[in-house]
Design an enzyme around this catalytic site. Structure first.
Site, PDB file in Angstrom:
ATOM      1  CG  ASP A 117      -1.879  -1.195   1.201  1.00 45.32           C
ATOM      2  OD1 ASP A 117      -2.223  -1.668   0.100  1.00 45.32           O
ATOM      3  OD2 ASP A 117      -2.250  -1.671   2.290  1.00 45.32           O
ATOM      4  CE  LYS A 134       2.464  -2.523  -4.330  1.00 44.12           C
ATOM      5  NZ  LYS A 134       2.198  -2.065  -2.957  1.00 44.12           N
ATOM      6  CB  ALA A 174      -2.523  -6.418  -5.182  1.00 43.33           C
ATOM      7  N   GLY A 175      -4.441  -4.359  -3.707  1.00 40.65           N
ATOM      8  CA  GLY A 175      -5.446  -3.335  -3.961  1.00 40.65           C
ATOM      9  C   GLY A 175      -4.703  -2.094  -4.396  1.00 40.65           C
ATOM     10  CG  HIS A 176      -2.001  -2.062  -6.987  1.00 47.12           C
ATOM     11  ND1 HIS A 176      -1.058  -2.524  -7.862  1.00 47.12           N
ATOM     12  CD2 HIS A 176      -1.691  -2.603  -5.782  1.00 47.12           C
ATOM     13  CE1 HIS A 176      -0.222  -3.323  -7.205  1.00 47.12           C
ATOM     14  NE2 HIS A 176      -0.593  -3.389  -5.955  1.00 47.12           N
ATOM     15  NE  ARG A 193       6.328 -30.807  -7.461  1.00 46.15           N
ATOM     16  CZ  ARG A 193       7.311 -31.590  -7.014  1.00 46.15           C
ATOM     17  NH1 ARG A 193       8.204 -32.061  -7.849  1.00 46.15           N
ATOM     18  NH2 ARG A 193       7.400 -31.893  -5.742  1.00 46.15           N
ATOM     19  CD  GLN A 242       0.950  -8.872  -2.630  1.00 43.24           C
ATOM     20  OE1 GLN A 242       1.632  -9.479  -3.436  1.00 43.24           O
ATOM     21  NE2 GLN A 242      -0.325  -8.634  -2.852  1.00 43.24           N
ATOM     22  NE  ARG A 276      -7.339  -6.680   6.728  1.00 48.91           N
ATOM     23  CZ  ARG A 276      -6.405  -7.617   6.596  1.00 48.91           C
ATOM     24  NH1 ARG A 276      -6.130  -8.418   7.603  1.00 48.91           N
ATOM     25  NH2 ARG A 276      -5.745  -7.751   5.477  1.00 48.91           N
ATOM     26  CG  LEU A 279       6.468  14.834   1.384  1.00 52.30           C
ATOM     27  CD1 LEU A 279       7.377  14.050   2.335  1.00 52.30           C
ATOM     28  CD2 LEU A 279       7.333  15.591   0.371  1.00 52.30           C
ATOM     29  CG  ASP A 280      -0.303  14.441   0.476  1.00 52.20           C
ATOM     30  OD1 ASP A 280       0.428  13.594  -0.057  1.00 52.20           O
ATOM     31  OD2 ASP A 280      -1.502  14.247   0.743  1.00 52.20           O
ATOM     32  CB  SER A 287       3.392  10.910  -4.965  1.00 51.44           C
ATOM     33  OG  SER A 287       1.990  10.858  -4.840  1.00 51.44           O
ATOM     34  CB  VAL A 288       2.319  16.397  -3.093  1.00 57.11           C
ATOM     35  CG1 VAL A 288       3.816  16.516  -2.815  1.00 57.11           C
ATOM     36  CG2 VAL A 288       1.988  16.931  -4.489  1.00 57.11           C
TER      37      VAL A 288
HETATM   38  P1  GDP Z   1      -0.694   0.260  -3.581  1.00 57.12           P
HETATM   39  O1  GDP Z   1      -1.286  -1.003  -3.065  1.00 57.12           O
HETATM   40  O2  GDP Z   1       0.787   0.328  -3.358  1.00 57.12           O
HETATM   41  O3  GDP Z   1      -1.058   0.551  -5.017  1.00 57.12           O
HETATM   42  O4  GDP Z   1      -1.308   1.428  -2.706  1.00 57.12           O
HETATM   43  P2  GDP Z   1      -2.876   1.611  -2.345  1.00 57.12           P
HETATM   44  O5  GDP Z   1      -3.573   2.111  -3.540  1.00 57.12           O
HETATM   45  O6  GDP Z   1      -3.394   0.376  -1.686  1.00 57.12           O
HETATM   46  O7  GDP Z   1      -2.775   2.686  -1.203  1.00 57.12           O
HETATM   47  C1  GDP Z   1      -2.265   3.963  -1.429  1.00 57.12           C
HETATM   48  C2  GDP Z   1      -3.355   4.998  -1.105  1.00 57.12           C
HETATM   49  O8  GDP Z   1      -2.789   6.281  -1.065  1.00 57.12           O
HETATM   50  C3  GDP Z   1      -4.438   5.058  -2.160  1.00 57.12           C
HETATM   51  O9  GDP Z   1      -5.635   5.408  -1.537  1.00 57.12           O
HETATM   52  C4  GDP Z   1      -3.943   6.195  -3.073  1.00 57.12           C
HETATM   53  O10 GDP Z   1      -5.007   6.834  -3.772  1.00 57.12           O
HETATM   54  C5  GDP Z   1      -3.340   7.119  -2.078  1.00 57.12           C
HETATM   55  N1  GDP Z   1      -2.207   7.915  -2.542  1.00 57.12           N
HETATM   56  C6  GDP Z   1      -1.201   7.564  -3.404  1.00 57.12           C
HETATM   57  N2  GDP Z   1      -0.279   8.535  -3.465  1.00 57.12           N
HETATM   58  C7  GDP Z   1      -0.691   9.503  -2.632  1.00 57.12           C
HETATM   59  C8  GDP Z   1      -0.140  10.763  -2.225  1.00 57.12           C
HETATM   60  O11 GDP Z   1       0.940  11.172  -2.635  1.00 57.12           O
HETATM   61  N3  GDP Z   1      -0.855  11.484  -1.315  1.00 57.12           N
HETATM   62  C9  GDP Z   1      -2.048  11.068  -0.807  1.00 57.12           C
HETATM   63  N4  GDP Z   1      -2.662  11.846   0.063  1.00 57.12           N
HETATM   64  N5  GDP Z   1      -2.601   9.905  -1.166  1.00 57.12           N
HETATM   65  C10 GDP Z   1      -1.914   9.127  -2.055  1.00 57.12           C
HETATM   66  P1  IMO Z   2      -0.780  -4.175  -2.257  1.00 65.34           P
HETATM   67  O1  IMO Z   2      -0.329  -4.693  -3.594  1.00 65.34           O
HETATM   68  C1  IMO Z   2      -0.858  -4.637   2.061  1.00 65.34           C
HETATM   69  C2  IMO Z   2      -0.910  -8.712   3.634  1.00 65.34           C
HETATM   70  C3  IMO Z   2      -2.180  -9.174   4.331  1.00 65.34           C
HETATM   71  C4  IMO Z   2      -1.582 -10.133   5.342  1.00 65.34           C
HETATM   72  C5  IMO Z   2      -0.454 -10.789   4.560  1.00 65.34           C
HETATM   73  C6  IMO Z   2      -0.826 -12.128   3.919  1.00 65.34           C
HETATM   74  O2  IMO Z   2      -2.088  -3.470  -2.280  1.00 65.34           O
HETATM   75  O3  IMO Z   2       0.312  -3.395  -1.612  1.00 65.34           O
HETATM   76  P2  IMO Z   2      -2.299 -12.799   1.801  1.00 65.34           P
HETATM   77  O4  IMO Z   2      -3.747 -12.586   1.519  1.00 65.34           O
HETATM   78  O5  IMO Z   2      -1.387 -12.237   0.773  1.00 65.34           O
HETATM   79  O6  IMO Z   2      -1.971 -14.239   2.118  1.00 65.34           O
HETATM   80  O7  IMO Z   2      -2.036 -12.000   3.178  1.00 65.34           O
HETATM   81  O8  IMO Z   2      -0.094  -9.873   3.543  1.00 65.34           O
HETATM   82  N1  IMO Z   2      -1.112  -8.194   2.269  1.00 65.34           N
HETATM   83  C7  IMO Z   2      -1.046  -6.901   1.944  1.00 65.34           C
HETATM   84  N2  IMO Z   2      -0.889  -5.810   2.710  1.00 65.34           N
HETATM   85  N3  IMO Z   2      -0.948  -4.499   0.730  1.00 65.34           N
HETATM   86  C8  IMO Z   2      -1.083  -5.584  -0.060  1.00 65.34           C
HETATM   87  O9  IMO Z   2      -1.052  -5.514  -1.407  1.00 65.34           O
HETATM   88  C9  IMO Z   2      -1.170  -6.855   0.546  1.00 65.34           C
HETATM   89  N4  IMO Z   2      -1.340  -8.112   0.074  1.00 65.34           N
HETATM   90  C10 IMO Z   2      -1.284  -8.922   1.131  1.00 65.34           C
HETATM   91  O10 IMO Z   2      -2.839  -8.105   4.952  1.00 65.34           O
HETATM   92  O11 IMO Z   2      -1.009  -9.437   6.404  1.00 65.34           O
HETATM   93 MG    MG Z   3      -2.815  -1.637  -1.832  1.00 65.25          MG
END
Ligand code: GDP
Ligand code: IMO
Ligand code: MG
Length: 432
Positions: free
Chosen positions: A14, A17, A40-42, A143, A223, A302, A331-332, A412-413
Site C-alpha cells: 500500500d 504502487k 493486492a489493492g492498487h 504440483r 505487496q 481494515r 508526503l502531503d 507524490s503529494v
Molecule cells: P498500492 O497497493 O501500493 O497501489 O497502494 P494503495 O492504492 O493500496 O494505497 C495507497 C493509497 O494512497 C491510495 O488510496 C492512493 O489513492 C493514495 N495515494 C497515493 N499517493 C498519494 C499521495 O501522494 N498522497 C495522498 N494523500 N494519497 C496518495
Molecule cells: P498491495 O499490492 C498490504 C498482507 C495481508 C496479510 C499478509 C498475507 O495493495 O500493496 P495474503 O492474503 O497475501 O496471504 O495475506 O499480507 N497483504 C497486503 N498488505 N498491501 C497488499 O497488497 C497486501 N497483500 C497482502 O494483509 O497481512
Molecule cells: Mg494496496
C-alpha cells in the site's frame, strides 16, 4: 532498444504502487504484473475519479498500453471478470489485456481453505486477505495446482480438476467444510473461460517480442518487500516475493533486462494484518496520519496500522530489490506534524544491528533508533516541483537519501496523477 522500469513496494504494501505505475503507464507500451493476485489493492486517481484494481495491471486506463498478467501471478478468473465488469461500469472499456497460460489459477477451494487456516491459527493469525493466495501458491509448488492455460483444453482441465479434488475434498471433509463437485466447478470455470479465452496467451513470448522492439515496459509489483515470503517478517508475509528480482521469473524474461527500479516509499509506514512493526505509533500522531492518509485497506477495508518511516527497512529492501530511485508517496500527509521522526537503525539486546533479524521473536525485541526533524505546516498538495516544497520537506527527503544511500527520484503529494513530479533526470526518460 527497449527500456524497463520496475515499480516495487519497499515497505509492507500500500505504498502507492498503483498510482506510480499509472503515472508512468501513460507513456508505457506495456505494463506487466509479475506476482501476487487479487490480494493486492492498487488505487489510481485521475480526472476526478478513483479506481481500485486487484489483479489487473495499472496500465489498463491507457488504451495504447498492452497489459499483461504474468506467469508468476495467482489468478482467480472469476475475480478478473468481476474487476473487468466494475471497470466497464466506470466507462473503462477500451483496453488491451493478456493473461499468461502459465499463471497459477485460484480455484474455489483456495479462499475457503485460506479462511479455515486463519481460523485455526486463532491468536497467531496472519491476517490474510482470504483470497486464497497462500493455498493457491502451495498447490503450485506441490504440483497439484491448475493453471490458466488449462482452461483452453477442456478435457485436460477436467482431468486436472478431478486429480485436484481427489486431494482437496478429503482435506475439506477433515476440516468439516463442504466438498466441491467436479461438474459444478467445471461448468463455472468453462463459462469464465468462454469470456477470457481471447486474452489467454503465452505472455512470456509476448513480453519478449516487445523487448526486442523499441518500447517502454513497466513491471508492476504487488505487496511490499517486508511481506516477501523469503525476506519479509515470516510467517507474517504473503506467499510470493514482491522483489524486483521476481520480475524476470514472473514475467518470463531474462534478468539482464532489469536496470532501473523505482522503490515506492510511503513517507511514513503502514501495515495491514498482523506481524511485527518496530516503528508503529499508538498515539494521536498515528491516528492523525491514518485519517489524513485515508489509511483503510482497499481490499478488506481494515484500518491500517501506522508508524514512522523506517530507514533500516528501506536500506534492506533497496539492497534486495536493487532500488535505484525512491518514489516517495503521501508526503502531503505529514504536513502539520511539529516534529517528524525517522528510524535510522535498530538496537537488539543492547547492540546496534546492520540488518533486520530473521525471527519474529528477535524482531519483537528490536528498539528503533530515531532521528528527529522539524516538520512543516504548509499544505503541499498543490506543489508541482521540488523547488516549491517547504525547506523542511526538502530536508526530510534529503534525510531519506542520506540514510538509505538511494536518491529520491519522484515525489507524490496527493492521490491524483497530476500531484506527482519527477526529481531525478534518469526517470524522465520513461516519460515520452
Ligand atoms: P498500492 O497497493 O501500493 O497501489 O497502494 P494503495 O492504492 O493500496 O494505497 C495507497 C493509497 O494512497 C491510495 O488510496 C492512493 O489513492 C493514495 N495515494 C497515493 N499517493 C498519494 C499521495 O501522494 N498522497 C495522498 N494523500 N494519497 C496518495
Ligand atoms: P498491495 O499490492 C498490504 C498482507 C495481508 C496479510 C499478509 C498475507 O495493495 O500493496 P495474503 O492474503 O497475501 O496471504 O495475506 O499480507 N497483504 C497486503 N498488505 N498491501 C497488499 O497488497 C497486501 N497483500 C497482502 O494483509 O497481512
Ligand atoms: Mg494496496
Amino acid at each position: 532498444m527497449s527500456q524497463t522500469l520496475v515499480v516495487v513496494g519497499s515497505q509492507w504494501g500500500d505504498e502507492g504502487k498503483g498510482k506510480i505505475t499509472d503515472y508512468f503507464a501513460r507513456h508505457a507500451d506495456m505494463v506487466v504484473r509479475y506476482q501476487g493476485g487479487n490480494n493486492a489493492g492498487h488505487s489510481v486517481a485521475f480526472d476526478g475519479k478513483k479506481y481500485s484494481l486487484q489483479s489487473i495491471p495499472s496500465g489498463i486506463f491507457n488504451p495504447a498500453t498492452v497489459n499483461v498478467m504474468g506467469n508468476g501471478m495467482v489468478i482467480d478468473p472469476l475475480s478478473v471478470l468481476r474487476e473487468l465488469k466494475a471497470l466497464e461500469e466506470k466507462g473503462i472499456k477500451d483496453y488491451q489485456l493478456f493473461i499468461s497460460t502459465r499463471a497459477a489459477m485460484v480455484m474455489p477451494w483456495h479462499p475457503v481453505l485460506d479462511g479455515a487456516y486463519e481460523g485455526n491459527r486463532g491468536e497467531a493469525k496472519i491476517g490474510t486477505t482470504k483470497k486464497g493466495i497462500g493455498p493457491c501458491y502451495s498447490d503450485k509448488y506441490s504440483r497439484i495446482g491448475m493453471r490458466i492455460g488449462d482452461l483452453l483444453e477442456p478435457d485436460y482441465f477436467r482431468e486436472r480438476l478431478e486429480a485436484a479434488l481427489a486431494v482437496k475434498n478429503p482435506e475439506l471433509r477433515m476440516l468439516g467444510l463442504p466438498e466441491f463437485n467436479a461438474d459444478e466447478v467445471f461448468d463455472l470455470y468453462m463459462e469464465a473461460a468462454a469470456k477470457l479465452r481471447p486474452m489467454i496467451t503465452d505472455t512470456s513470448a509476448l513480453v519478449n517480442r516487445h523487448l526486442e522492439g523499441d518500447n517502454n515496459i513497466l513491471f508492476e509489483g504487488a505487496q511490499g518487500m517486508m511481506l516477501c515470503i523469503d525476506h519479509g517478517t515470516y510467517p507474517y508475509v504473503t506467499s510470493s516475493s514482491p522483489s524486483a528480482a521476481s520480475a524476470p521469473v514472473g514475467a518470463g524474461i531474462a534478468p539482464q533486462w532489469i536496470k532501473t527500479v523505482a522503490g515506492v516509499l510511503k513517507a511514513y509506514c503502514t501495515r495491514v494484518g498482523e506481524g511485527p512493526f518496530p516503528t508503529e505509533l499508538h498515539d494521536e500522531i498515528g491516528d492523525g496520519i491514518r485519517e489524513r492518509g485515508h489509511e483503510y485497506g482497499t481490499v478488506t477495508g481494515r484500518p491500517r496500522r501506522v508508524g514512522w518511516l523506517d530507514a533500516q527497512v528501506a536500506r534492506y529492501t533497496a539492497r534486495l530489490s536493487g532500488i535505484t530511485h525512491w518514489t516517495v508517496t503521501l508526503l502531503d500527509v505529514l504536513s502539520g506534524i511539529d516534529t517528524l521522526r525517522i528510524c535510522k537503525g535498530y538496537e537488539l539486546d543492547g547492540e546496534i544491528i546492520e540488518n533486520p533479524p530473521s525471527t519474529i521473536a528477535a524482531l519483537q525485541r528490536v528498539k528503533p533508533i530515531f532521528v528527529e526533524l522539524p516538520g512543516w505546516k504548509e499544505d503541499i498538495t498543490g506543489v508541482t516541483s521540488y523547488d516549491q516544497l517547504p525547506q523542511n520537506a526538502k530536508n526530510y527527503l534529503a534525510k531519506i537519501g542520506e540514510l538509505t544511500g538511494v536518491p529520491v527520484g519522484l515525489v507524490s503529494v496527493g492521490p491524483d496523477r497530476d500531484q506527482t513530479f519527477i526529481v531525478a533526470d534518469e526517470l524522465k526518460k520513461f516519460i515520452k
